[in-house]
Design a protein around this motif. Sequence first.
Motif, PDB file in Angstrom:
ATOM      1  N   LYS A  52       0.981  -1.216   0.018  1.00  0.00           N
ATOM      2  CA  LYS A  52      -0.081  -0.012   0.005  1.00  0.00           C
ATOM      3  C   LYS A  52       0.977   1.430  -0.223  1.00  0.00           C
ATOM      4  O   LYS A  52       0.755   2.033   0.907  1.00  0.00           O
ATOM      5  CB  LYS A  52      -1.014  -0.039   1.176  1.00  0.00           C
ATOM      6  CG  LYS A  52      -1.702  -1.324   1.263  1.00  0.00           C
ATOM      7  CD  LYS A  52      -2.695  -1.174   2.547  1.00  0.00           C
ATOM      8  CE  LYS A  52      -3.761  -2.470   2.547  1.00  0.00           C
ATOM      9  NZ  LYS A  52      -4.159  -2.467   3.889  1.00  0.00           N
ATOM     10  N   ASP A  53       1.529   1.584  -1.172  1.00  0.00           N
ATOM     11  CA  ASP A  53       2.610   2.407  -1.368  1.00  0.00           C
ATOM     12  C   ASP A  53       1.801   3.880  -0.918  1.00  0.00           C
ATOM     13  O   ASP A  53       2.290   4.652  -0.442  1.00  0.00           O
ATOM     14  CB  ASP A  53       2.986   2.762  -2.612  1.00  0.00           C
ATOM     15  CG  ASP A  53       4.680   2.041  -2.672  1.00  0.00           C
ATOM     16  OD1 ASP A  53       4.865   1.380  -1.404  1.00  0.00           O
ATOM     17  OD2 ASP A  53       4.939   1.997  -3.835  1.00  0.00           O
ATOM     18  N   PHE A  54       0.594   3.885  -1.286  1.00  0.00           N
ATOM     19  CA  PHE A  54       0.000   5.385  -1.431  1.00  0.00           C
ATOM     20  C   PHE A  54      -0.737   5.533   0.027  1.00  0.00           C
ATOM     21  O   PHE A  54      -1.245   6.770   0.258  1.00  0.00           O
ATOM     22  CB  PHE A  54      -1.301   5.312  -2.427  1.00  0.00           C
ATOM     23  CG  PHE A  54      -0.497   5.890  -3.873  1.00  0.00           C
ATOM     24  CD1 PHE A  54       0.047   6.873  -3.751  1.00  0.00           C
ATOM     25  CD2 PHE A  54      -0.835   4.822  -4.797  1.00  0.00           C
ATOM     26  CE1 PHE A  54       0.605   7.204  -5.309  1.00  0.00           C
ATOM     27  CE2 PHE A  54      -0.145   5.235  -6.105  1.00  0.00           C
ATOM     28  CZ  PHE A  54       0.471   6.297  -6.255  1.00  0.00           C
ATOM     29  N   ASP A  55      -0.452   4.898   0.963  1.00  0.00           N
ATOM     30  CA  ASP A  55      -0.742   5.205   2.344  1.00  0.00           C
ATOM     31  C   ASP A  55       0.049   6.330   2.791  1.00  0.00           C
ATOM     32  O   ASP A  55      -0.479   6.838   3.808  1.00  0.00           O
ATOM     33  CB  ASP A  55      -0.592   3.838   3.230  1.00  0.00           C
ATOM     34  CG  ASP A  55      -1.742   2.957   3.477  1.00  0.00           C
ATOM     35  OD1 ASP A  55      -2.760   3.232   2.821  1.00  0.00           O
ATOM     36  OD2 ASP A  55      -1.574   2.004   4.086  1.00  0.00           O
ATOM     37  N   ILE A  56       0.965   6.693   2.201  1.00  0.00           N
ATOM     38  CA  ILE A  56       2.043   7.886   2.420  1.00  0.00           C
ATOM     39  C   ILE A  56       1.275   9.100   2.498  1.00  0.00           C
ATOM     40  O   ILE A  56       1.508  10.140   2.888  1.00  0.00           O
ATOM     41  CB  ILE A  56       3.366   7.739   1.634  1.00  0.00           C
ATOM     42  CG1 ILE A  56       4.341   8.845   2.462  1.00  0.00           C
ATOM     43  CG2 ILE A  56       2.971   7.937   0.320  1.00  0.00           C
ATOM     44  CD1 ILE A  56       4.645   8.256   3.626  1.00  0.00           C
ATOM     45  N   LEU A  57       0.210   9.323   1.469  1.00  0.00           N
ATOM     46  CA  LEU A  57      -0.423  10.319   0.921  1.00  0.00           C
ATOM     47  C   LEU A  57      -1.300  10.813   2.230  1.00  0.00           C
ATOM     48  O   LEU A  57      -2.048  10.161   3.054  1.00  0.00           O
ATOM     49  CB  LEU A  57      -1.471  10.156   0.090  1.00  0.00           C
ATOM     50  CG  LEU A  57      -0.817   9.937  -1.350  1.00  0.00           C
ATOM     51  CD1 LEU A  57      -2.124   9.586  -2.154  1.00  0.00           C
ATOM     52  CD2 LEU A  57      -0.413  11.535  -1.801  1.00  0.00           C
ATOM     53  N   LYS A  58      -1.187  12.075   2.498  1.00  0.00           N
ATOM     54  CA  LYS A  58      -1.858  12.642   3.701  1.00  0.00           C
ATOM     55  C   LYS A  58      -3.366  12.689   3.223  1.00  0.00           C
ATOM     56  O   LYS A  58      -3.929  12.585   1.997  1.00  0.00           O
ATOM     57  CB  LYS A  58      -1.378  14.281   3.764  1.00  0.00           C
ATOM     58  CG  LYS A  58      -0.242  14.512   4.046  1.00  0.00           C
ATOM     59  CD  LYS A  58       0.036  16.285   4.122  1.00  0.00           C
ATOM     60  CE  LYS A  58       1.528  16.331   4.588  1.00  0.00           C
ATOM     61  NZ  LYS A  58       1.714  17.868   4.603  1.00  0.00           N
ATOM     62  N   ASP A  59      -4.301  12.481   3.883  1.00  0.00           N
ATOM     63  CA  ASP A  59      -5.920  12.476   3.585  1.00  0.00           C
ATOM     64  C   ASP A  59      -6.165  13.329   2.685  1.00  0.00           C
ATOM     65  O   ASP A  59      -5.903  14.653   2.873  1.00  0.00           O
ATOM     66  CB  ASP A  59      -6.508  12.583   4.922  1.00  0.00           C
ATOM     67  CG  ASP A  59      -8.120  12.201   4.841  1.00  0.00           C
ATOM     68  OD1 ASP A  59      -8.409  11.194   4.101  1.00  0.00           O
ATOM     69  OD2 ASP A  59      -8.670  13.198   4.929  1.00  0.00           O
ATOM     70  N   LEU A  60      -6.766  13.285   1.651  1.00  0.00           N
ATOM     71  CA  LEU A  60      -7.107  14.027   0.627  1.00  0.00           C
ATOM     72  C   LEU A  60      -8.655  14.553   0.996  1.00  0.00           C
ATOM     73  O   LEU A  60      -9.367  15.361   0.098  1.00  0.00           O
ATOM     74  CB  LEU A  60      -7.262  13.381  -0.652  1.00  0.00           C
ATOM     75  CG  LEU A  60      -5.958  12.970  -1.218  1.00  0.00           C
ATOM     76  CD1 LEU A  60      -6.333  12.093  -2.576  1.00  0.00           C
ATOM     77  CD2 LEU A  60      -4.952  14.037  -1.302  1.00  0.00           C
ATOM     78  N   GLY A  61      -9.083  14.237   2.289  1.00  0.00           N
ATOM     79  CA  GLY A  61     -10.333  14.784   2.578  1.00  0.00           C
ATOM     80  C   GLY A  61     -11.569  14.162   1.718  1.00  0.00           C
ATOM     81  O   GLY A  61     -11.724  12.797   1.983  1.00  0.00           O
ATOM     82  N   SER A  62     -12.451  14.685   0.926  1.00  0.00           N
ATOM     83  CA  SER A  62     -13.311  13.784   0.507  1.00  0.00           C
ATOM     84  C   SER A  62     -13.364  14.172  -1.207  1.00  0.00           C
ATOM     85  O   SER A  62     -14.257  14.979  -1.869  1.00  0.00           O
ATOM     86  CB  SER A  62     -15.029  14.357   0.856  1.00  0.00           C
ATOM     87  OG  SER A  62     -15.097  14.092   2.066  1.00  0.00           O
TER      88      SER A  62
END
Length: 279
Positions: free
Chosen positions: A81-91
């Motif tokens: 899950k590489d993209f777990d690194i992304l900060k939450d994008l909201g909605s």
Amino acid sequence: MDSWDSPPGRIVSRVRSLYRALRGVGPSATLQLVRRSVAGAFGETNRAIYEIKVPGYPNPVKIRGGNGSDGYAFYQHLAIKDFDILKDLGSPRLMIDAGANIGMASLYFLKRYPGLKIVAIEPDPGTFEICRMNLAPYSDRVVLIKGAIWSSCGRVVLVPGELEWNSHVKPAENAASGNGTASDSTDNSVESYDVPALIAAGGGGMVDFLKVDIEGGELELFGKNTEAWLPAIRNIAIEFHGDDCEKTFFGALKGYDYDGFPYRTVTICQNLRRAKTYS
């Protein structure tokens, strides 16, 4: 179609053990080890389609066996899950998956953000077909396009790679713009779409996330006409395929502020916005 239940199963156990063993190993070595693991599980030349049941996903994921790149795409996006690194994008409302491959990144984001709509584009016909199978259960949330993202609409030539995800496109000689046809390598030509066309396919408005993995095509994509669409992009994850591609990308982002950092094989640019000017 061959069926294969996991977990438990050979591929899931192998990628989990690989994840533990590969901490700190570079992406090139990781790709080779995962390829060998999948080839060992399925056989070097076995290109049958296998179904893998992944925890948290309601439908089995389909990959091709053998010594290809599907196993690494699965490993990268659904196992570690590489993209777990992304900060939450909201909605987020709209994502463009440029270089969708077999749909693993799209599957990850469809699960993470239930209200998200994705425009997924992939030029390789065999890979596109696996992508179509994987994303079919989400047809109400996915616009799937067989073609290539480019700086303009028209046609380009597909150049097959050693691995499926190494396939790339190049300009077609004397290719007409719009709905014109290409005069060279017609059998391998595919439709090209610029970003405004893909935004329109997704219903218009802002693009909350643009994922770009297009095997050097970023040189063309970010080298021309970016001001026609870059203001509509909020977050980007991009994989570079050469120093010239990286230079062109950051050149296009001059005049913008963003929260940026490299992570494994990609560079993340979040909260993209016009840079403030002071008089």
